[in-house]
Design a protein around this motif. Structure first.
Motif, PDB file in Angstrom:
ATOM      1  N   MET A 100     -12.915   2.667 -10.706  1.00  0.00           N
ATOM      2  CA  MET A 100     -11.808   1.898 -10.187  1.00  0.00           C
ATOM      3  C   MET A 100     -10.897   1.446 -11.315  1.00  0.00           C
ATOM      4  SD  MET A 100     -10.524   0.694  -7.497  1.00  0.00           S
ATOM      5  CE  MET A 100      -9.508  -0.568  -6.877  1.00  0.00           C
ATOM      6  N   LEU A 101     -11.519   0.974 -12.401  1.00  0.00           N
ATOM      7  CA  LEU A 101     -10.737   0.505 -13.540  1.00  0.00           C
ATOM      8  C   LEU A 101      -9.962   1.657 -14.171  1.00  0.00           C
ATOM      9  CD1 LEU A 101     -10.014  -1.835 -15.391  1.00  0.00           C
ATOM     10  CD2 LEU A 101     -12.020  -1.285 -16.761  1.00  0.00           C
ATOM     11  N   ARG A 102     -10.585   2.821 -14.212  1.00  0.00           N
ATOM     12  CA  ARG A 102      -9.925   4.002 -14.775  1.00  0.00           C
ATOM     13  C   ARG A 102      -8.702   4.383 -13.938  1.00  0.00           C
ATOM     14  NH1 ARG A 102     -13.519   9.053 -16.248  1.00  0.00           N
ATOM     15  NH2 ARG A 102     -13.993   7.741 -18.022  1.00  0.00           N
ATOM     16  N   ALA A 103      -8.823   4.365 -12.618  1.00  0.00           N
ATOM     17  CA  ALA A 103      -7.710   4.704 -11.734  1.00  0.00           C
ATOM     18  C   ALA A 103      -6.583   3.699 -11.885  1.00  0.00           C
ATOM     19  CB  ALA A 103      -8.187   4.763 -10.292  1.00  0.00           C
ATOM     20  N   LEU A 104      -6.915   2.409 -12.012  1.00  0.00           N
ATOM     21  CA  LEU A 104      -5.900   1.380 -12.180  1.00  0.00           C
ATOM     22  C   LEU A 104      -5.160   1.565 -13.507  1.00  0.00           C
ATOM     23  CD1 LEU A 104      -4.618  -1.163 -11.046  1.00  0.00           C
ATOM     24  CD2 LEU A 104      -6.413  -2.498 -12.176  1.00  0.00           C
ATOM     25  N   THR A 105      -5.892   1.923 -14.538  1.00  0.00           N
ATOM     26  CA  THR A 105      -5.275   2.166 -15.847  1.00  0.00           C
ATOM     27  C   THR A 105      -4.320   3.350 -15.782  1.00  0.00           C
ATOM     28  OG1 THR A 105      -7.272   1.343 -16.917  1.00  0.00           O
ATOM     29  CG2 THR A 105      -5.758   2.603 -18.275  1.00  0.00           C
ATOM     30  N   LEU A 106      -4.720   4.428 -15.127  1.00  0.00           N
ATOM     31  CA  LEU A 106      -3.851   5.606 -15.019  1.00  0.00           C
ATOM     32  C   LEU A 106      -2.597   5.308 -14.212  1.00  0.00           C
ATOM     33  CD1 LEU A 106      -6.475   8.451 -14.506  1.00  0.00           C
ATOM     34  CD2 LEU A 106      -5.053   8.021 -16.509  1.00  0.00           C
ATOM     35  N   ILE A 107      -2.731   4.552 -13.142  1.00  0.00           N
ATOM     36  CA  ILE A 107      -1.560   4.193 -12.330  1.00  0.00           C
ATOM     37  C   ILE A 107      -0.614   3.316 -13.134  1.00  0.00           C
ATOM     38  CG2 ILE A 107      -0.827   2.875 -10.303  1.00  0.00           C
ATOM     39  CD1 ILE A 107      -3.398   3.869  -8.925  1.00  0.00           C
ATOM     40  N   SER A 108      -1.152   2.366 -13.889  1.00  0.00           N
ATOM     41  CA  SER A 108      -0.311   1.485 -14.713  1.00  0.00           C
ATOM     42  C   SER A 108       0.437   2.285 -15.766  1.00  0.00           C
ATOM     43  CB  SER A 108      -1.165   0.420 -15.396  1.00  0.00           C
ATOM     44  OG  SER A 108      -1.799  -0.383 -14.436  1.00  0.00           O
ATOM     45  N   LEU A 109      -0.235   3.226 -16.412  1.00  0.00           N
ATOM     46  CA  LEU A 109       0.423   4.059 -17.427  1.00  0.00           C
ATOM     47  C   LEU A 109       1.504   4.921 -16.801  1.00  0.00           C
ATOM     48  CD1 LEU A 109      -2.549   5.156 -19.701  1.00  0.00           C
ATOM     49  CD2 LEU A 109      -0.694   3.585 -20.251  1.00  0.00           C
ATOM     50  N   GLY A 110       1.262   5.423 -15.600  1.00  0.00           N
ATOM     51  CA  GLY A 110       2.268   6.221 -14.907  1.00  0.00           C
ATOM     52  C   GLY A 110       3.506   5.410 -14.579  1.00  0.00           C
ATOM     53  N   LEU A 111       3.319   4.171 -14.150  1.00  0.00           N
ATOM     54  CA  LEU A 111       4.458   3.305 -13.844  1.00  0.00           C
ATOM     55  C   LEU A 111       5.232   2.948 -15.107  1.00  0.00           C
ATOM     56  CD1 LEU A 111       2.873   0.956 -11.161  1.00  0.00           C
ATOM     57  CD2 LEU A 111       4.575   2.748 -10.803  1.00  0.00           C
ATOM     58  N   LEU A 112       4.513   2.694 -16.183  1.00  0.00           N
ATOM     59  CA  LEU A 112       5.190   2.363 -17.442  1.00  0.00           C
ATOM     60  C   LEU A 112       5.971   3.555 -17.987  1.00  0.00           C
ATOM     61  CD1 LEU A 112       2.540   0.187 -19.283  1.00  0.00           C
ATOM     62  CD2 LEU A 112       4.734  -0.550 -18.338  1.00  0.00           C
ATOM     63  N   ALA A 113       5.468   4.755 -17.791  1.00  0.00           N
ATOM     64  CA  ALA A 113       6.166   5.946 -18.274  1.00  0.00           C
ATOM     65  C   ALA A 113       7.481   6.146 -17.530  1.00  0.00           C
ATOM     66  CB  ALA A 113       5.280   7.169 -18.107  1.00  0.00           C
ATOM     67  N   GLY A 114       7.554   5.691 -16.310  1.00  0.00           N
ATOM     68  CA  GLY A 114       8.784   5.839 -15.533  1.00  0.00           C
ATOM     69  C   GLY A 114       9.822   4.782 -15.848  1.00  0.00           C
ATOM     70  N   CYS A 115       9.511   3.838 -16.702  1.00  0.00           N
ATOM     71  CA  CYS A 115      10.433   2.742 -17.006  1.00  0.00           C
ATOM     72  C   CYS A 115      11.212   2.993 -18.290  1.00  0.00           C
ATOM     73  CB  CYS A 115       9.657   1.438 -17.133  1.00  0.00           C
ATOM     74  SG  CYS A 115       8.873   0.923 -15.606  1.00  0.00           S
ATOM     75  N   THR A 116      11.737   4.150 -18.474  1.00  0.00           N
ATOM     76  CA  THR A 116      12.533   4.441 -19.667  1.00  0.00           C
ATOM     77  C   THR A 116      13.991   4.575 -19.272  1.00  0.00           C
ATOM     78  OG1 THR A 116      12.248   6.812 -19.447  1.00  0.00           O
ATOM     79  CG2 THR A 116      10.601   5.637 -20.757  1.00  0.00           C
ATOM     80  N   ASP A 117      14.871   4.443 -20.253  1.00  0.00           N
ATOM     81  CA  ASP A 117      16.303   4.528 -19.960  1.00  0.00           C
ATOM     82  C   ASP A 117      16.831   5.957 -20.039  1.00  0.00           C
ATOM     83  OD1 ASP A 117      16.171   4.931 -22.644  1.00  0.00           O
ATOM     84  OD2 ASP A 117      17.606   3.375 -23.194  1.00  0.00           O
ATOM     85  N   GLY A 118      16.025   6.919 -20.456  1.00  0.00           N
ATOM     86  CA  GLY A 118      16.446   8.316 -20.486  1.00  0.00           C
ATOM     87  C   GLY A 118      17.252   8.691 -21.721  1.00  0.00           C
ATOM     88  N   SER A 119      17.411   7.776 -22.668  1.00  0.00           N
ATOM     89  CA  SER A 119      18.214   8.091 -23.851  1.00  0.00           C
ATOM     90  C   SER A 119      17.486   9.045 -24.794  1.00  0.00           C
ATOM     91  CB  SER A 119      18.589   6.809 -24.597  1.00  0.00           C
ATOM     92  OG  SER A 119      17.414   6.195 -25.088  1.00  0.00           O
ATOM     93  N   GLU A 120      16.194   9.162 -24.687  1.00  0.00           N
ATOM     94  CA  GLU A 120      15.414  10.037 -25.553  1.00  0.00           C
ATOM     95  C   GLU A 120      15.068  11.358 -24.877  1.00  0.00           C
ATOM     96  OE1 GLU A 120      14.770   9.406 -28.762  1.00  0.00           O
ATOM     97  OE2 GLU A 120      15.929   7.560 -28.532  1.00  0.00           O
ATOM     98  N   ASP A 121      15.802  11.717 -23.819  1.00  0.00           N
ATOM     99  CA  ASP A 121      15.512  12.967 -23.137  1.00  0.00           C
ATOM    100  C   ASP A 121      15.861  14.175 -24.002  1.00  0.00           C
ATOM    101  OD1 ASP A 121      14.585  11.618 -20.993  1.00  0.00           O
ATOM    102  OD2 ASP A 121      16.393  11.849 -19.767  1.00  0.00           O
ATOM    103  N   TYR A 122      16.849  14.046 -24.846  1.00  0.00           N
ATOM    104  CA  TYR A 122      17.298  15.148 -25.691  1.00  0.00           C
ATOM    105  C   TYR A 122      17.145  14.748 -27.147  1.00  0.00           C
ATOM    106  CZ  TYR A 122      19.340  16.817 -21.380  1.00  0.00           C
ATOM    107  OH  TYR A 122      19.514  17.246 -20.109  1.00  0.00           O
ATOM    108  N   PRO A 123      16.889  15.714 -28.021  1.00  0.00           N
ATOM    109  CA  PRO A 123      16.778  15.368 -29.449  1.00  0.00           C
ATOM    110  C   PRO A 123      18.141  14.976 -30.006  1.00  0.00           C
ATOM    111  CG  PRO A 123      16.647  17.739 -29.134  1.00  0.00           C
ATOM    112  CD  PRO A 123      16.657  17.126 -27.772  1.00  0.00           C
TER     113      PRO A 123
END
Length: 118
Positions: free
Chosen positions: A1-24
């Motif tokens: 359960m803790l592992r699943a919660l950690t993966l979901i939290s990391l997935g949500l945090l990964a989606g919180c970017t501004d997109g400025s680093e999409d290109y080099p």
């Protein structure tokens, strides 16, 4: 359960970017088109090739002298005698018979049994 919660939290945090680093980041045109600069250690080569030529020729002579100092290890007579001895020993091993051996009767194709020379 803790592992699943950690993966979901990391997935949500990964989606919180501004997109400025999409290109080099690209290299500025002024830097691309600028004249190349020589490093500090290459300054003598920029003005004259004589110091570089002398250094290369000096190193070449050192290498040549070191190579000349090495004795020639090839003794063709000794190599020929060694090769003949190895051929004689190989032929003697090929000619060994195993007729008295029950595990390797004559004509056996077992992997451990000696095979006749072609």
């Amino acid at each position: 359960m803790l592992r699943a919660l950690t993966l979901i939290s990391l997935g949500l945090l990964a989606g919180c970017t501004d997109g400025s680093e999409d290109y080099p980041r690209l290299l500025p045109t002024q830097q691309i088109l600028a004249e190349p600069t020589l490093p500090d250690h290459a300054e003598p080569a920029a003005t004259s090739d004589a110091p570089v030529r002398n250094a290369v020729e000096g190193q070449g002579s050192v290498t040549r002298n070191a190579a000349d100092a090495i004795p020639d290890p090839v003794d063709n007579a000794a190599l020929s005698a060694r090769a003949a001895d190895l051929r004689r020993r190989a032929e003697a091993l090929r000619n060994q018979t195993t007729e008295g051996d029950a595990a390797c009767p004559t004509g056996s194709t077992a992997p451990d049994c000696p095979q006749p020379a072609p």
